[in-house]
Structure formats: C-alpha cells, structure tokens
Design an enzyme around this catalytic site. Structure first.
Site, PDB file in Angstrom:
ATOM      1  N   GLY A  71      24.365  34.581 -22.077  1.00 29.29           N
ATOM      2  CA  GLY A  71      24.063  34.099 -20.735  1.00 29.29           C
ATOM      3  C   GLY A  71      24.196  35.195 -19.681  1.00 29.29           C
ATOM      4  O   GLY A  71      23.362  35.312 -18.782  1.00 29.29           O
ATOM      5  N   ASN A 151      29.889  25.063 -14.043  1.00 25.73           N
ATOM      6  CA  ASN A 151      30.749  25.149 -15.213  1.00 25.73           C
ATOM      7  C   ASN A 151      32.155  24.618 -14.973  1.00 25.73           C
ATOM      8  O   ASN A 151      32.839  24.244 -15.905  1.00 25.73           O
ATOM      9  CB  ASN A 151      30.817  26.587 -15.732  1.00 25.73           C
ATOM     10  CG  ASN A 151      30.974  27.607 -14.636  1.00 25.73           C
ATOM     11  OD1 ASN A 151      30.178  27.671 -13.697  1.00 25.73           O
ATOM     12  ND2 ASN A 151      32.008  28.414 -14.725  1.00 25.73           N
ATOM     13  N   GLN A 179      25.359  25.758 -18.823  1.00 29.62           N
ATOM     14  CA  GLN A 179      26.171  24.563 -19.080  1.00 29.62           C
ATOM     15  C   GLN A 179      25.321  23.363 -19.502  1.00 29.62           C
ATOM     16  O   GLN A 179      25.818  22.442 -20.134  1.00 29.62           O
ATOM     17  CB  GLN A 179      26.981  24.199 -17.833  1.00 29.62           C
ATOM     18  CG  GLN A 179      28.152  25.123 -17.573  1.00 29.62           C
ATOM     19  CD  GLN A 179      29.229  25.053 -18.648  1.00 29.62           C
ATOM     20  OE1 GLN A 179      29.515  23.990 -19.199  1.00 29.62           O
ATOM     21  NE2 GLN A 179      29.823  26.185 -18.960  1.00 29.62           N
ATOM     22  N   SER A 199      22.627  29.999 -23.218  1.00 28.44           N
ATOM     23  CA  SER A 199      23.552  30.748 -24.069  1.00 28.44           C
ATOM     24  C   SER A 199      23.913  29.929 -25.301  1.00 28.44           C
ATOM     25  O   SER A 199      24.238  28.746 -25.202  1.00 28.44           O
ATOM     26  CB  SER A 199      24.815  31.080 -23.266  1.00 28.44           C
ATOM     27  OG  SER A 199      25.792  31.638 -24.117  1.00 28.44           O
ATOM     28  N   HIS A 201      26.530  29.947 -27.489  1.00 25.54           N
ATOM     29  CA  HIS A 201      27.867  29.458 -27.850  1.00 25.54           C
ATOM     30  C   HIS A 201      28.325  28.261 -27.027  1.00 25.54           C
ATOM     31  O   HIS A 201      29.369  27.679 -27.309  1.00 25.54           O
ATOM     32  CB  HIS A 201      28.894  30.595 -27.805  1.00 25.54           C
ATOM     33  CG  HIS A 201      29.308  31.061 -26.439  1.00 25.54           C
ATOM     34  ND1 HIS A 201      30.480  30.650 -25.866  1.00 25.54           N
ATOM     35  CD2 HIS A 201      28.734  31.903 -25.555  1.00 25.54           C
ATOM     36  CE1 HIS A 201      30.614  31.240 -24.679  1.00 25.54           C
ATOM     37  NE2 HIS A 201      29.554  32.009 -24.469  1.00 25.54           N
ATOM     38  N   THR A 237      16.934  46.546 -31.792  1.00 29.13           N
ATOM     39  CA  THR A 237      16.724  45.721 -32.984  1.00 29.13           C
ATOM     40  C   THR A 237      17.348  44.346 -32.778  1.00 29.13           C
ATOM     41  O   THR A 237      18.488  44.232 -32.332  1.00 29.13           O
ATOM     42  CB  THR A 237      17.319  46.410 -34.236  1.00 29.13           C
ATOM     43  OG1 THR A 237      16.631  47.645 -34.413  1.00 29.13           O
ATOM     44  CG2 THR A 237      17.159  45.542 -35.479  1.00 29.13           C
ATOM     45  N   CYS A 325      44.955  31.835 -13.227  1.00 31.95           N
ATOM     46  CA  CYS A 325      46.155  32.614 -13.524  1.00 31.95           C
ATOM     47  C   CYS A 325      46.188  33.107 -14.957  1.00 31.95           C
ATOM     48  O   CYS A 325      46.621  34.211 -15.235  1.00 31.95           O
ATOM     49  CB  CYS A 325      47.407  31.774 -13.277  1.00 31.95           C
ATOM     50  SG  CYS A 325      47.622  31.367 -11.554  1.00 31.95           S
TER      51      CYS A 325
HETATM   52  C1  LIG Z   1      29.346  30.698 -20.061  1.00 35.82           C
HETATM   53  C2  LIG Z   1      28.478  30.857 -18.875  1.00 35.82           C
HETATM   54  C3  LIG Z   1      27.769  32.053 -18.635  1.00 35.82           C
HETATM   55  C4  LIG Z   1      27.945  33.273 -19.500  1.00 35.82           C
HETATM   56  O1  LIG Z   1      27.352  33.144 -20.757  1.00 35.82           O
HETATM   57  P1  LIG Z   1      27.800  34.133 -21.939  1.00 35.82           P
HETATM   58  O2  LIG Z   1      26.868  33.822 -23.056  1.00 35.82           O
HETATM   59  O3  LIG Z   1      29.234  33.778 -22.253  1.00 35.82           O
HETATM   60  O4  LIG Z   1      27.646  35.526 -21.425  1.00 35.82           O
HETATM   61  C5  LIG Z   1      26.945  32.110 -17.539  1.00 35.82           C
HETATM   62  N1  LIG Z   1      26.796  31.064 -16.713  1.00 35.82           N
HETATM   63  C6  LIG Z   1      27.439  29.897 -16.908  1.00 35.82           C
HETATM   64  C7  LIG Z   1      27.224  28.765 -15.968  1.00 35.82           C
HETATM   65  C8  LIG Z   1      28.308  29.762 -17.985  1.00 35.82           C
HETATM   66  O5  LIG Z   1      28.963  28.612 -18.164  1.00 35.82           O
END
Ligand SMILES: *Cc1c(COP(=O)(O)O)cnc(C)c1O
Length: 401
Positions: A71, A151, A179, A199, A201, A237, A325
């Site tokens: 992302g 998020n 998100q 993204s 994950h 690649t 924190c």
């Molecule tokens: C997690 C997140 C990202 C970053 O994505 P990554 O794949 O971890 O670099 C960007 N924007 C939002 C809103 C996210 O929740």
C-alpha cells in the site's frame, strides 16, 4: 490461554489456500515471467491471471493494475506519479488531515518539491464535507486524494460524490482503499475513481505486495527506473509468489464478500451494543453507521489506551489504540485530534478490528473481560478522582504540552 486476534486493520493471517499456492510458485514454478521458455511462460500466465482477479475485485480492467510492494508504495506512485507527470497543468493537490502516513508524508515531501497541498478538515465523525472539497479546488488543482475508509475509526468517505466532482472538474481522483478492498464492495468505474491503492496483507494475502489501479489514460510518471516490468510504472523482477498470493486472496475475497460482511458486521454490532450497555463514560469514535463492517473504536474516559492494551493482552486479546505510545511516539493519533478529540480522550481510545475468523464466543469473552479491566484501571487512575475532566488538562504522556 486461547489468544484472540482483534487487530485486522493492522494485518491479517494469510489464507491457507493462498499460502499453499504461493509455495508452489517458490519451489516448482520458479521461472522469471520475462523468460520466453516454458518456465517463464507458465509463470507469466499465472501473473496475468492474478492481475485479472485483482481487477475483478474492484471492477477494473486487468491492464489498469500495477503490482507494487504494498500500500505504501502504491500511495507513493499515485501521488508522486500524478504530481510530476502533470506539473505543467498545476501544482495543487487536495487531501485530508486523516490520511495514512503513506499519503501524509508523501504530501509533505511533495510540498518540499514545490507542490501546494490542501489538507481538508473532517467533522466529528471523521467525514470530509463535500462543500470543503468543492471550495478547495482551484485552477491549479491536479489531484484529489481521499481515503476510502479510515484505518483507525473506520469512517467511510463520500467517495462517489467526490468522484463526481473530480470528473466534472477534470481533476484526477485517487483513493487509498487499503482498509476497504476485500472487506467492502468497490467498483472503480461506478465511483469515478481514477487511481486506487490496495494492499494484500489487509485481506488475507501476503505482506509486501499490493497494487495501484490507474485508469487507462491517467498520466503517471514512474518513480523508479529499471527493466520495464509493470509497463515501466514499477520495474523490477516481479514478486511472483506475492502476486500469485494477492490474486488468490482477491479471488477468495470476491467470492466470500457478502458472507464476510454479514458475519463481521453482526459481531461488530453485538460488541458495540455490549460495550455501550456495560461501560459508562465512553465515546464512540467514527461515524455511527457509515463505517467499516469490522471497526469498533471507543474512547474510555480516565483510561490510558496503552494500559488498556497491555491489560487486554494479558487476557489474550490483541487490539490497538489511537495512542501510538507502543510504536515509540507519545503523541496521540492525528486522526482522533482532527476529529476534535482532546489529547486526553484520544489517549483513552481502543480500536478493535474484527475479521472473518472471529466468533461470537470471542465477543462474549471480550464483553466479560473489558468492563472489568476498565473498572480496575479507572479505580487506579488519578484522573478519575477529579470530578471535572478539564478539556485542556495536560495528559501525562504527550510531548506536545
Ligand atoms: C496498511 C495501510 C497502508 C499501508 O499499506 P502497506 O501494504 O502496509 O504498506 C496504507 N494505507 C492504509 C489506509 C492502510 O491501512
């Protein structure tokens, strides 16, 4: 002790079918998709299929999908790519005060490069006002970037309305939909979205892989140079196992989307109602209805978010807080502050983000444990002994007092 994962906005487990398929593309099908022999060709075909699955999930065409390292990189390419390719047209970009740091820090970089950025405020529910978007537009505006769903507090933005304005004015519209993709229905064509970030994950794909959707015809300047992969927008690649995994995750997400939303939002509603019924002196953060199906975010007065997280963790529950924190910064979340929360209330926030694997038993367990923890923390808190919660009472934590 059984552990409960309530932090799906931070990351999700890789789906077992995704992991299985990825392994195949590391061991047996290891070819370079640029090679013309059979090892390369079988992988090229699979990469193209994955591209099709990602495109399908958001209603795009396969040739509008560019794989990235995640992302953050997709956000960088969208903003810098549009900014540098359209500099002659103008140097003004509109975004919001509540974006992810992948957007905000990229905007700060662009400011140093001579671009002018408007950071739109949000209302108390973290929604951007359409009038503010309209009023911010100048004849120098080249890009509007507004996240699909926040998020931290889960608020959904008026994406369709913003898309219409951008189209009417001939301004590119980007949305960081990390998100939302895989957890909420999105169609880029219906919503007039020109660029979109996703993204892997965040929806049961692997880490380190994501994609940028860029509508055909969008003028975009590559931010790195190399061998021409991803049509030179993101050379290097290909991360083949990652791409294959992302494609599979997208296929699964599309197949299960309705079921997933129904399951998660039922759990969320039960959890929200339970917290509201059992715990006094709390504040719901984010929009009461226009929010992501799995997002629950409350501030608990007289409680510090990080103590709350640690106590929940001792009971096996993994959640998150608007107080950063734990990540080394003592400042409260820029999102909660932009919504008008005081530092103190922002510090007492808890985010629970639900996922497809969560169960009703887990919600029940949380509803037993959480009120006890809150009560104990409040009984120990020096803040709760004072009858007034002074609005500007310096909290013990922040640097900025
Ligand atoms: C997690 C997140 C990202 C970053 O994505 P990554 O794949 O971890 O670099 C960007 N924007 C939002 C809103 C996210 O929740």
């Amino acid at each position: 002790m059984k552990r409960i994962y309530f932090d799906h906005s931070a990351t999700t487990a890789v789906d077992a079918d995704v992991a299985k398929l990825m392994l195949e593309y590391m061991t047996e099908k290891f070819g370079n998709p640029s090679s013309i022999h059979s090892f390369g060709r079988e992988v090229r075909k699979a990469v193209d299929e994955a591209r099709g699955h990602v495109a399908d999930l958001i209603g795009a065409n396969a040739n509008e999908i560019f794989f990235t390292s995640g992302g953050t990189e997709a956000d960088n390419i969208a903003l810098k790519g549009v900014a540098f390719a359209n500099r002659k047209k103008g140097n003004h970009i509109i975004t919001t005060a509540i974006e992810h740091h992948a957007i905000l820090h990229t905007c700060e970089y662009l400011e140093k490069q001579g671009f002018s950025i408007t950071y739109l405020p949000v209302d108390e529910n973290a929604r951007v006002r359409i009038e503010d978007v309209r009023n911010a537009i100048t004849d120098k505006t080249i890009l509007i970037s507004v996240m699909f769903a926040n998020n931290e507090v889960g608020t959904l933005q008026p994406i369709k309305e913003i898309g219409e304005i951008a189209k009417e004015k001939g301004i590119y519209f980007h949305t960081d939909a990390v998100q939302a993709v895989g957890s909420y229905p999105i169609n880029v064509k219906e919503l007039n979205i020109d660029l979109l970030t996703l993204s892997g994950h965040k929806f049961h794909g692997p880490k380190g892989i994501g994609a940028l959707y860029a509508r055909r015809g969008v003028r975009l300047e590559a931010q790195q140079q190399g061998g021409g992969q991803e049509r030179s927008i993101r050379p290097g690649t290909e991360n083949v196992p990652g791409i294959i995994g992302l494609g599979k995750a997208a296929e699964i997400a599309k197949r299960d989307l309705e079921k997933k939303i129904a399951h998660i939002s039922a759990l969320r509603d039960k959890l929200m109602a339970g917290i509201q019924a059992k715990i006094p002196d709390i504040k719901l953060n984010g929009h009461p209805t226009l929010r992501m199906p799995g997002n629950v975010n409350f501030s608990f007065r007289f409680v510090e978010g990080e103590s709350l997280l640690l106590n929940l963790d001792l009971k096996g529950i993994a959640a998150s807080s608007g107080s950063a924190c734990t990540s080394g910064s003592l400042d409260p979340s820029h999102v909660l502050l932009a919504m008008g929360l005081t530092h103190e209330v922002a510090h007492g926030s808890l985010r629970i983000s639900l996922g497809r694997g969560n169960t009703e038993e887990e919600i029940d367990y949380c509803l037993t444990v959480l009120p006890e923890i809150i009560e104990r923390l409040r009984s120990m808190s020096p803040l709760s002994n004072s009858s007034t919660m002074a609005e500007n009472n310096p909290c013990s934590h922040c640097h900025k007092h």
